[in-house]
Scaffold this active site. Structure first.
Site, PDB file in Angstrom:
ATOM      1  N   GLU A  96       1.960 -33.882  56.775  1.00 20.34           N
ATOM      2  CA  GLU A  96       2.228 -35.213  56.236  1.00 20.34           C
ATOM      3  C   GLU A  96       2.215 -35.203  54.718  1.00 20.34           C
ATOM      4  OE1 GLU A  96      -0.468 -35.939  59.913  1.00 20.34           O
ATOM      5  OE2 GLU A  96       0.032 -34.313  58.538  1.00 20.34           O
ATOM      6  N   GLU A 141      -4.613  -7.591  77.100  1.00 25.00           N
ATOM      7  CA  GLU A 141      -3.529  -6.656  77.390  1.00 25.00           C
ATOM      8  C   GLU A 141      -3.926  -5.514  78.326  1.00 25.00           C
ATOM      9  OE1 GLU A 141      -1.105  -5.208  74.299  1.00 25.00           O
ATOM     10  OE2 GLU A 141      -0.429  -7.179  73.661  1.00 25.00           O
ATOM     11  N   ARG A 163       1.646 -11.122  69.296  1.00 28.14           N
ATOM     12  CA  ARG A 163       0.366 -10.802  68.671  1.00 28.14           C
ATOM     13  C   ARG A 163       0.183 -11.499  67.325  1.00 28.14           C
ATOM     14  NH1 ARG A 163       0.245  -4.222  69.576  1.00 28.14           N
ATOM     15  NH2 ARG A 163       0.125  -4.226  71.868  1.00 28.14           N
ATOM     16  N   TRP A 175       8.484   4.445  78.605  1.00 27.13           N
ATOM     17  CA  TRP A 175       8.211   3.010  78.520  1.00 27.13           C
ATOM     18  C   TRP A 175       8.747   2.362  79.780  1.00 27.13           C
ATOM     19  CZ3 TRP A 175       4.970   1.585  74.901  1.00 27.13           C
ATOM     20  CH2 TRP A 175       4.890   2.314  73.717  1.00 27.13           C
ATOM     21  N   ASP A 208      -4.414   5.716  75.614  1.00 30.12           N
ATOM     22  CA  ASP A 208      -3.181   5.464  74.858  1.00 30.12           C
ATOM     23  C   ASP A 208      -3.352   5.453  73.339  1.00 30.12           C
ATOM     24  OD1 ASP A 208      -2.000   5.161  77.346  1.00 30.12           O
ATOM     25  OD2 ASP A 208      -2.226   2.981  77.339  1.00 30.12           O
ATOM     26  N   SER A 241       3.535   5.862  81.337  1.00 32.14           N
ATOM     27  CA  SER A 241       3.856   4.430  81.220  1.00 32.14           C
ATOM     28  C   SER A 241       4.835   4.141  80.095  1.00 32.14           C
ATOM     29  CB  SER A 241       2.576   3.627  80.983  1.00 32.14           C
ATOM     30  OG  SER A 241       1.937   4.039  79.787  1.00 32.14           O
TER      31      SER A 241
END
Length: 392
Positions: free
Chosen positions: A56, A304, A188, A174, A204, A172
């Site tokens: 405002e 995650e 994120r 990808w 990982d 994993s």
């Protein structure tokens, strides 16, 4: 559905402006303001950064004397108390605004209804409820934080069509496309903290930082210069304090919290802190964790993984939203890990999503929805210690 009335069109624009504050204003809400006079927009503003001018105030600065007799559209009730900046309601009155249209009441007990009353006592016409559903969706984490006193928890996972997060050999990278990975990493930059388990760190070695994204939001991206708004606080569930000293989550890119149950001591970088929590056979006390994070001003948390962490949050009834990225492939295999583990839930009482949306991102699908009614009990009787409204 396209806004139909002049009030709806102006409010829609205020919400679009508010999105520009994504990743820069938390723990405050995202707020936009549009000032209209004689059917024409004369000024716009949005809350661009925490501690900076309110929406405002920014719009009134641009409007100047033209604000006299105008209508101000704002997606959240104007504040009426002093914080890091003066009250917006007082600024609207001083500018001579004739009418204020808000999408919704502010859930902050310091403001809730008081801003509207302050304006009305000064003779300003006040209306609210225009595009309220859209406004609540935009600030869902802020609203949840105010009403429950704990962070809004988003469970995010990437999997194959049959729910596998890796193949039977543990690979994993990808599962999903680069487009989907970029879109999920952009999220994120919008949340306060990101959480994984120690097993994920050991397997990982993720950095858990944000990716450069268009000004706007991952949920509603806007075109513009690509930039990293900020990196979230990184939270590691590490009951035995096993995170390696050279792990990337301990670098200086963002603060890191190691949540553990042991009394073990170890040297840590200045940006890393230890949070000691009670534990049980099921693991660390997640409710105590969320209370501690709320005490540090964290109003949104992105979970995650891995699968044990996902399951623990779901079993504790602490998941508010799910974002599941599905790749168009089937991995199969009894040894391939899945999104969740354990015995699961009985069919009749299994957690269920509502307000589901499905969209295509690259070659993948994003399934997004909110978990059923909150199970966290009644909200706090007083304003949360670090809960703030627009620079409070």
């Amino acid at each position: 559905m396209r806004p139909a009335t002049p009030d709806q069109r102006a409010m829609h624009r205020a919400i679009v402006l508010a999105r520009r504050g994504a990743g820069a204003v938390s723990p405050n809400p995202r707020v936009g303001c549009v000032i209209v006079k004689n059917g024409r927009v004369i000024a716009e503003g949005f809350h661009a950064r925490y501690g900076g001018p309110h929406a405002e105030q920014e719009a009134l600065r641009k409007a100047g004397k033209r604000a006299q007799g105008a209508t101000a559209y704002v997606n959240l009730e104007p504040c009426c108390h002093y914080g890091k900046t003066p009250p917006c309601a007082k600024a609207l009155i001083a500018a001579g605004v004739r009418r204020v249209v808000a999408a919704m009441k502010d859930p902050n007990p310091l403001v809730s209804g008081k801003g509207f009353a302050f304006l009305r006592r000064a003779g300003v016409i006040v209306e609210h409820g225009v595009l309220e559903e859209e406004a609540r969706r935009l600030n869902r984490s802020f609203i949840h934080f105010m009403e429950t006193g704990r962070p809004y928890v988003i469970l995010k996972a990437a999997a194959s069509l049959d729910g596998r997060t890796a193949d039977g050999w543990g690979r994993s990278k990808w599962i999903t496309s680069e487009a989907a990975r970029g879109f999920s990493r952009a999220l994120r930059a919008e949340i306060d903290a990101i959480l994984v388990g120690a097993e994920t760190v050991l397997a990982d070695d993720p950095r858990l930082t944000a990716e450069a994204c268009d000004a706007g939001s991952a949920s509603s991206p806007a075109r513009g210069v690509r930039r990293i708004l900020r990196n979230p606080v990184r939270v590691i569930l590490d009951s035995r304090l096993r995170t390696p000293a050279k792990a990337r989550v301990l670098d200086e890119a963002a603060p890191t919290i190691l949540a553990c149950a042991c009394k073990k001591e170890r040297p840590l970088p200045p940006n890393v802190s230890i949070l000691r929590l009670p534990s049980s056979k099921e693991g660390l006390d997640l409710k105590a964790l969320l209370r501690a994070l709320a005490g540090r001003g964290i109003s949104s948390l992105l979970v995650e993984g891995g699968s044990r962490v996902h399951t623990s949050f779901l079993q504790a009834g602490l998941v508010d939203e799910v974002q599941l990225y599905l790749s168009p492939q089937v991995l199969g295999g009894k040894n391939a890990p899945s999104i969740f583990e354990g015995r699961g839930f009985p069919l009749r009482s299994a957690p269920k999503l509502r307000d589901i949306s499905i969209r295509r991102i690259g070659s993948d699908l994003l399934v997004q929805g909110r978990m059923g009614p909150a199970k966290s009990g009644p909200g706090p009787r007083t304003t949360p210690k670090h809960a703030r409204r627009k620079g409070v």
